[in-house]
Design a protein around this motif. Structure first.
Motif, PDB file in Angstrom:
ATOM      1  N   ARG A   1     -25.025 -22.213 -32.670  1.00 19.58           N
ATOM      2  CA  ARG A   1     -23.714 -21.561 -31.934  1.00 19.58           C
ATOM      3  C   ARG A   1     -24.061 -20.818 -30.384  1.00 19.58           C
ATOM      4  O   ARG A   1     -23.182 -20.456 -29.824  1.00 19.58           O
ATOM      5  CB  ARG A   1     -22.832 -20.778 -32.928  1.00 19.58           C
ATOM      6  CG  ARG A   1     -23.363 -19.593 -33.471  1.00 19.58           C
ATOM      7  CD  ARG A   1     -23.085 -19.101 -34.627  1.00 19.58           C
ATOM      8  NE  ARG A   1     -23.601 -17.792 -34.938  1.00 19.58           N
ATOM      9  CZ  ARG A   1     -23.061 -16.683 -35.228  1.00 19.58           C
ATOM     10  NH1 ARG A   1     -21.646 -16.650 -35.095  1.00 19.58           N
ATOM     11  NH2 ARG A   1     -23.679 -15.690 -35.748  1.00 19.58           N
ATOM     12  N   PHE A   2     -25.260 -20.241 -30.431  1.00 17.32           N
ATOM     13  CA  PHE A   2     -25.912 -19.954 -29.096  1.00 17.32           C
ATOM     14  C   PHE A   2     -26.604 -20.801 -28.156  1.00 17.32           C
ATOM     15  O   PHE A   2     -27.071 -20.459 -27.105  1.00 17.32           O
ATOM     16  CB  PHE A   2     -26.604 -18.659 -29.183  1.00 17.32           C
ATOM     17  CG  PHE A   2     -25.841 -17.470 -30.102  1.00 17.32           C
ATOM     18  CD1 PHE A   2     -24.941 -16.826 -29.423  1.00 17.32           C
ATOM     19  CD2 PHE A   2     -26.381 -17.281 -31.380  1.00 17.32           C
ATOM     20  CE1 PHE A   2     -24.366 -15.960 -30.312  1.00 17.32           C
ATOM     21  CE2 PHE A   2     -25.698 -16.384 -32.202  1.00 17.32           C
ATOM     22  CZ  PHE A   2     -24.524 -15.570 -31.647  1.00 17.32           C
ATOM     23  N   GLY A   3     -26.477 -22.097 -28.545  1.00 16.67           N
ATOM     24  CA  GLY A   3     -27.296 -23.161 -27.636  1.00 16.67           C
ATOM     25  C   GLY A   3     -28.739 -22.961 -28.073  1.00 16.67           C
ATOM     26  O   GLY A   3     -29.563 -23.817 -27.317  1.00 16.67           O
ATOM     27  N   ILE A   4     -29.200 -22.529 -29.197  1.00 15.52           N
ATOM     28  CA  ILE A   4     -30.647 -22.609 -29.496  1.00 15.52           C
ATOM     29  C   ILE A   4     -30.779 -23.282 -30.849  1.00 15.52           C
ATOM     30  O   ILE A   4     -30.336 -23.033 -31.581  1.00 15.52           O
ATOM     31  CB  ILE A   4     -31.039 -20.839 -29.769  1.00 15.52           C
ATOM     32  CG1 ILE A   4     -30.840 -20.421 -28.377  1.00 15.52           C
ATOM     33  CG2 ILE A   4     -32.667 -20.929 -30.387  1.00 15.52           C
ATOM     34  CD1 ILE A   4     -30.903 -18.602 -28.541  1.00 15.52           C
ATOM     35  N   PHE A   5     -31.775 -24.412 -30.744  1.00 14.62           N
ATOM     36  CA  PHE A   5     -31.948 -25.124 -31.729  1.00 14.62           C
ATOM     37  C   PHE A   5     -33.418 -24.752 -32.284  1.00 14.62           C
ATOM     38  O   PHE A   5     -34.299 -24.787 -31.683  1.00 14.62           O
ATOM     39  CB  PHE A   5     -32.046 -26.507 -31.315  1.00 14.62           C
ATOM     40  CG  PHE A   5     -30.580 -26.808 -30.871  1.00 14.62           C
ATOM     41  CD1 PHE A   5     -29.553 -27.559 -31.674  1.00 14.62           C
ATOM     42  CD2 PHE A   5     -30.176 -26.611 -29.574  1.00 14.62           C
ATOM     43  CE1 PHE A   5     -28.517 -27.540 -31.276  1.00 14.62           C
ATOM     44  CE2 PHE A   5     -29.035 -26.763 -29.108  1.00 14.62           C
ATOM     45  CZ  PHE A   5     -27.926 -27.365 -29.952  1.00 14.62           C
TER      46      PHE A   5
END
Ligand code: FAD
Length: 468
Positions: free
Chosen positions: A68-72
């Motif tokens: 959800r913060f663009g971190i995978f």
């Protein structure tokens, strides 16, 4: 007879070791006697290990949800033995710190089980050796132990208390928690984050019953959202061994129910630890299960004092510490200004919960006229940046004078922010006094300003009532 000290403290928990160090700093020849590890329940079986486990569980959950913060992050997993190792390492570092502080301050550390005898004499048993000490003053700081309730099957192997739970080498697949107080809900948070299927059974109509009603209701909802099955107004009746765990029979509002789990945890409170503490012919006045003390922490035996969980209604580490410091000052002749009537309570769930002073409900019962300011954290920028769980700050003020009487917080960093309200209540500050402070942006603390402004409906990031 080994030696006579100015002060001997029995128990090196947060109350005992802090009292000993403060007394030594004030010039008293001091010894502390401990038969387990320094740091007591708090450091070894309580506050610190639970918060370390919660930290690891939170981190795991946060990494898993980082998209959800663009971190995978791929294949996020945990190794329970490593989490336990991290927890142990943290506790061990803190224990070493306490031991070196005791040494550096000249406090004699005596290892063994202490028994209070007549005439301010103490017998200490250690490794088949018996030694005897005397002191002008004695502080009893032996803490508390998990309470038991008489449920059929509660003595079975695998039915645990909070101390046993820390000794497990595996994450339970499923766990029934009896008791929805602070310890129960924190354990539910740790293990539900690590995928344990949790069922919570609480006898009272609500969880954490001594906290604000709205907070208790929100907590129940949050736990349910996290997959915890919560039963309130429910009584555990019987526990039977099954092939892979236990069959628990309970009654919810008079209706019989059953649930199976690998382990059962009893988190039903803690009782003062007087086990084997008093020698032959030593009688001390009790207040129920607690050791009775006067305003100066003195027991019915002159020169013998009691502090912390052993003698207090509030079983919290900072209460024990504050009492220890205040008593050491009295015995050592120093000055102390701490106000022990204002003790905050915190729960390290997600969101965190903190409370100090009176609640709106208590004010109503006591017929105190109050005004309440409430701010929903959805209007706080830091909360949105961090995508925290929704929550709120509620401030209870005296209807006429505006003096702050209480605050209840359920939001990120609630356990840190409550400090502002503790300072306010202790110093009898008013809403206007607290509003003199400019709080930095963007912070969670800005929400304190908003809650205070809302006492008069003046919050900035709140829709005016008529437009809602
Ligand atoms: P204790 O810490 O219990 O210390 C008493 C010591 O006396 C022990 O080390 C014991 O071994 C020793 N002792 C007992 N009898 C003898 C004897 N005869 N001879 C020699 N030594 C003896 N509080 C908080 O404020 N915040 C929290 O987040 C928090 N979380 C908790 C989580 C859990 C799971 C638990 C169980 C408790 C938690 N608490 C928390 C409560 C906190 O741990 C206690 O309030 C605090 O430890 C009490 O301090 P104390 O010094 O009175 O006693």
């Amino acid at each position: 007879m080994e030696k006579t000290f100015d002060l001997i403290v029995i128990g090196a928990g947060p109350g005992g070791y802090v009292a000993a160090i403060k007394a030594a700093k004030l010039g008293l020849s001091t010894a502390v006697i401990e038969y387990r590890e320094v740091g007591g329940t708090c450091l070894n079986r309580g506050c610190i290990p639970t918060k370390a486990m919660l930290h690891a569980a939170d981190l795991y959950k946060e990494i898993k949800e980082s998209e959800r913060f663009g971190i995978f992050a791929e294949k996020v997993s945990f190794d329970y033995s490593k989490i336990v190792e991290y927890k142990e390492e943290t506790c061990s570092k803190l224990r070493e710190g306490i031991l070196s502080l005791l040494k550096a301050n000249g406090v004699a550390m005596i290892t063994g089980k202490a028994i209070l005898e007549k005439d301010k004499t103490i017998t200490v048993f250690h490794n088949n050796e018996v030694k005897t000490y005397r002191a002008h003053s004695i502080i009893l700081a032996t803490g508390a132990v998990p309470s038991k309730i008489p449920v059929k099957g509660c003595q079975l192997d695998g039915v645990l208390n909070s101390e046993d739970l820390f000794l497990l080498k595996e994450v339970p697949k499923s766990l029934v928690i009896v008791g929805g107080g602070v310890i129960g809900v924190e354990m539910a948070k740790v293990f539900s984050s690590l995928h344990t299927k949790i069922t919570m059974i609480e006898a009272a109509p609500r969880l954490i019953s001594n906290f604000d009603k709205e907070i208790a209701q929100s907590l129940k909802m949050t736990l349910k959202k996290q997959g915890v099955e919560v039963y309130t107004s429910s009584l555990m009746k019987n526990i039977e061994k099954e092939k892979d765990g236990f069959l628990c029979s309970f009654e919810e509002n008079g209706e019989n129910k059953e649930v199976s789990a690998q382990y059962v945890l009893f988190a039903v409170g803690r009782e003062p630890n007087t086990h084997g503490l008093f020698g032959e012919g030593v009688t001390i006045e009790m207040a129920g299960k607690k050791v009775a003390v006067d305003d100066g922490f003195e027991t019915s035996l002159k020169g013998v004092y009691a502090i912390g969980d052993l003698s207090s209604d509030i079983q919290l580490a900072h209460n024990a510490i504050a009492q220890g410091i205040q008593l050491a000052h009295r015995l050592g002749g120093g000055n102390t200004t701490e106000d022990l009537s204002v003790i905050p309570s915190c729960i390290y769930t997600n969101p965190e919960i903190a409370s100090v002073g009176i609640t709106e409900e208590e004010a109503k019962k006591k017929e105190i006229s109050v005004k309440v300011g409430k701010f929903i954290m959805g209007g706080n920028s830091k909360t949105l940046i961090s995508k925290d769980e929704r929550g709120f700050i509620k401030v209870i003020t005296h209807g006429e004078s505006g003096i702050i009487l209480g605050a209840q917080l359920m939001c990120a960093r609630a356990t840190d922010m409550v400090g502002e309200f503790v300072t306010a209540i202790t110093n009898k500050l008013t809403v206007d006094d607290m509003l003199k402070t400019v709080r930095p942006h963007p912070t969670y603390n800005e929400a304190i300003t908003e809650a205070l402004e809302e006492v008069e409906g003046q919050g900035i990031h709140v829709l005016p009532k008529r437009k809602r």
